[in-house]
Design a protein around this motif. Structure first.
Motif, PDB file in Angstrom:
ATOM      1  N   VAL A  34       0.650  -0.517   0.036  1.00 35.72           N
ATOM      2  CA  VAL A  34       0.295  -0.320  -0.250  1.00 35.72           C
ATOM      3  C   VAL A  34       0.917   0.971  -0.165  1.00 35.72           C
ATOM      4  O   VAL A  34       0.608   1.884  -0.092  1.00 35.72           O
ATOM      5  CB  VAL A  34      -1.449  -0.118   1.953  1.00 35.72           C
ATOM      6  N   THR A  35       1.873   1.211   0.488  1.00 32.45           N
ATOM      7  CA  THR A  35       2.808   2.611   0.906  1.00 32.45           C
ATOM      8  C   THR A  35       3.492   2.996  -0.379  1.00 32.45           C
ATOM      9  O   THR A  35       3.261   3.972  -1.245  1.00 32.45           O
ATOM     10  CB  THR A  35       4.123   2.035   1.643  1.00 32.45           C
ATOM     11  N   ASP A  36       4.132   1.967  -1.838  1.00 34.25           N
ATOM     12  CA  ASP A  36       3.840   2.005  -2.547  1.00 34.25           C
ATOM     13  C   ASP A  36       3.399   2.498  -4.105  1.00 34.25           C
ATOM     14  O   ASP A  36       3.749   2.981  -4.265  1.00 34.25           O
ATOM     15  CB  ASP A  36       4.766   0.773  -3.318  1.00 34.25           C
ATOM     16  N   LEU A  37       2.337   1.881  -3.787  1.00 36.51           N
ATOM     17  CA  LEU A  37       0.803   1.903  -4.491  1.00 36.51           C
ATOM     18  C   LEU A  37       0.762   3.757  -4.031  1.00 36.51           C
ATOM     19  O   LEU A  37       0.043   3.980  -5.300  1.00 36.51           O
ATOM     20  CB  LEU A  37      -0.279   1.085  -4.275  1.00 36.51           C
ATOM     21  N   ALA A  38       0.926   4.336  -2.616  1.00 42.18           N
ATOM     22  CA  ALA A  38       0.309   5.844  -2.658  1.00 42.18           C
ATOM     23  C   ALA A  38       1.796   6.764  -2.702  1.00 42.18           C
ATOM     24  O   ALA A  38       1.316   8.219  -3.013  1.00 42.18           O
ATOM     25  CB  ALA A  38       0.343   5.164  -0.983  1.00 42.18           C
ATOM     26  N   LYS A  39       2.574   6.369  -3.015  1.00 39.53           N
ATOM     27  CA  LYS A  39       3.529   7.305  -3.566  1.00 39.53           C
ATOM     28  C   LYS A  39       3.355   8.246  -4.521  1.00 39.53           C
ATOM     29  O   LYS A  39       3.142   9.142  -4.215  1.00 39.53           O
ATOM     30  CB  LYS A  39       4.930   5.742  -3.959  1.00 39.53           C
ATOM     31  N   PRO A  40       2.700   7.658  -5.378  1.00 43.61           N
ATOM     32  CA  PRO A  40       2.201   8.821  -6.431  1.00 43.61           C
ATOM     33  C   PRO A  40       1.720   9.703  -6.399  1.00 43.61           C
ATOM     34  O   PRO A  40       1.182  10.923  -6.793  1.00 43.61           O
ATOM     35  CB  PRO A  40       2.145   8.313  -8.146  1.00 43.61           C
ATOM     36  N   PHE A  41       0.638   9.596  -4.895  1.00 44.63           N
ATOM     37  CA  PHE A  41      -0.352  10.327  -5.271  1.00 44.63           C
ATOM     38  C   PHE A  41      -0.722  11.119  -3.332  1.00 44.63           C
ATOM     39  O   PHE A  41       0.016  11.224  -2.900  1.00 44.63           O
ATOM     40  CB  PHE A  41      -1.730   9.118  -5.113  1.00 44.63           C
ATOM     41  N   ASP A  42      -1.034  12.604  -4.670  1.00 44.62           N
ATOM     42  CA  ASP A  42      -0.694  13.546  -3.686  1.00 44.62           C
ATOM     43  C   ASP A  42      -2.207  13.629  -2.457  1.00 44.62           C
ATOM     44  O   ASP A  42      -2.479  13.998  -2.683  1.00 44.62           O
ATOM     45  CB  ASP A  42      -0.631  15.256  -3.805  1.00 44.62           C
ATOM     46  N   MET A  43      -2.372  12.085  -1.043  1.00 36.07           N
ATOM     47  CA  MET A  43      -3.024  12.844  -0.589  1.00 36.07           C
ATOM     48  C   MET A  43      -2.507  11.824   1.071  1.00 36.07           C
ATOM     49  O   MET A  43      -1.491  10.957   0.819  1.00 36.07           O
ATOM     50  CB  MET A  43      -4.314  11.528  -1.228  1.00 36.07           C
ATOM     51  N   PRO A  46      -4.615   7.806   5.073  1.00 35.30           N
ATOM     52  CA  PRO A  46      -6.091   6.961   5.391  1.00 35.30           C
ATOM     53  C   PRO A  46      -6.910   7.855   4.195  1.00 35.30           C
ATOM     54  O   PRO A  46      -7.816   6.687   3.856  1.00 35.30           O
ATOM     55  CB  PRO A  46      -6.445   8.210   6.349  1.00 35.30           C
ATOM     56  N   SER A  47      -6.989   8.786   3.399  1.00 28.66           N
ATOM     57  CA  SER A  47      -7.852   8.530   1.692  1.00 28.66           C
ATOM     58  C   SER A  47      -7.252   7.478   1.340  1.00 28.66           C
ATOM     59  O   SER A  47      -8.006   7.269   0.694  1.00 28.66           O
ATOM     60  CB  SER A  47      -7.599   9.856   1.849  1.00 28.66           C
ATOM     61  N   PHE A  48      -6.089   7.529   1.242  1.00 23.59           N
ATOM     62  CA  PHE A  48      -6.118   6.437  -0.090  1.00 23.59           C
ATOM     63  C   PHE A  48      -5.809   4.829   0.479  1.00 23.59           C
ATOM     64  O   PHE A  48      -6.417   4.119  -0.449  1.00 23.59           O
ATOM     65  CB  PHE A  48      -4.425   6.478   0.057  1.00 23.59           C
ATOM     66  N   MET A  49      -6.035   4.825   1.631  1.00 22.18           N
ATOM     67  CA  MET A  49      -7.064   3.703   2.511  1.00 22.18           C
ATOM     68  C   MET A  49      -8.240   3.186   2.215  1.00 22.18           C
ATOM     69  O   MET A  49      -8.578   1.976   1.318  1.00 22.18           O
ATOM     70  CB  MET A  49      -6.381   3.815   3.661  1.00 22.18           C
ATOM     71  N   LYS A  50      -8.809   4.452   1.679  1.00 24.53           N
ATOM     72  CA  LYS A  50      -9.793   4.026   1.005  1.00 24.53           C
ATOM     73  C   LYS A  50     -10.469   3.866  -0.128  1.00 24.53           C
ATOM     74  O   LYS A  50     -10.722   3.001  -0.214  1.00 24.53           O
ATOM     75  CB  LYS A  50     -10.871   6.007   1.582  1.00 24.53           C
ATOM     76  N   HIS A  51      -9.770   4.578  -1.006  1.00 20.93           N
ATOM     77  CA  HIS A  51      -9.736   3.679  -2.377  1.00 20.93           C
ATOM     78  C   HIS A  51      -8.885   2.788  -2.326  1.00 20.93           C
ATOM     79  O   HIS A  51     -10.228   1.700  -2.988  1.00 20.93           O
ATOM     80  CB  HIS A  51      -8.488   4.379  -3.117  1.00 20.93           C
ATOM     81  N   ILE A  52      -8.170   1.816  -1.719  1.00 21.51           N
ATOM     82  CA  ILE A  52      -8.247   0.029  -1.224  1.00 21.51           C
ATOM     83  C   ILE A  52      -9.554  -0.391  -0.990  1.00 21.51           C
ATOM     84  O   ILE A  52      -9.367  -1.578  -1.837  1.00 21.51           O
ATOM     85  CB  ILE A  52      -7.021   0.241  -0.497  1.00 21.51           C
ATOM     86  N   VAL A  69       3.552  -4.422   7.161  1.00 18.20           N
ATOM     87  CA  VAL A  69       3.044  -4.424   6.003  1.00 18.20           C
ATOM     88  C   VAL A  69       1.801  -4.669   4.966  1.00 18.20           C
ATOM     89  O   VAL A  69       1.709  -6.534   5.036  1.00 18.20           O
ATOM     90  CB  VAL A  69       4.192  -4.978   4.921  1.00 18.20           C
ATOM     91  N   ARG A  70       1.309  -4.344   4.205  1.00 15.22           N
ATOM     92  CA  ARG A  70       0.007  -4.412   3.396  1.00 15.22           C
ATOM     93  C   ARG A  70      -0.017  -4.725   2.375  1.00 15.22           C
ATOM     94  O   ARG A  70       0.097  -3.881   1.550  1.00 15.22           O
ATOM     95  CB  ARG A  70      -1.090  -3.552   3.622  1.00 15.22           C
TER      96      ARG A  70
END
Length: 114
Positions: A34-43, A46-52, A69-70
């Protein structure tokens, strides 16, 4: 998922968001944290986890937590169902266009097949 429009609705809803489409696209190359997936996004995370969460609820991805690690994985079965639906729609419209071409050729006296 055949004829299960609720599942397709959920998948299309999940894919309607550009962030979630980007996550699905990235996971097409293989699993990622999830950390790697979230890197390109400016958020915030917790907001990114809602998308997940939306992607998981739709069946497009799964995630496994090991320690802190998830890791997310793409679920191709759901994507296959979406692709199948698009294929059915494409075949339907191609058939309709072919029928229209044939009718127009008959009306104009043009006997050439396309």
């Amino acid at each position: 998922m055949e004829n299960n429009y609720a599942s397709l609705d959920t998948a299309f809803h999940a894919l309607a968001d550009p962030t979630r489409r980007a996550v699905v696209q990235r996971l097409g190359y293989g699993p990622a944290s999830v950390t790697d997936l979230a890197k390109p996004f400016d958020m915030a995370l917790p907001s990114f986890m809602k998308h997940i969460g939306v992607l998981e609820a739709s069946g497009l991805i799964t995630s496994i937590k090991v320690g802190r690690v998830r890791t997310c994985h793409l679920e191709t079965r759901t994507l296959d169902a979406v692709e199948k639906w698009f294929g059915e729609q494409r075949a339907l419209w191609e058939s309709r266009y072919q029928n229209l071409d044939t009718l127009l050729a008959q009306m104009t006296g043009d006997n050439h097949e396309t």
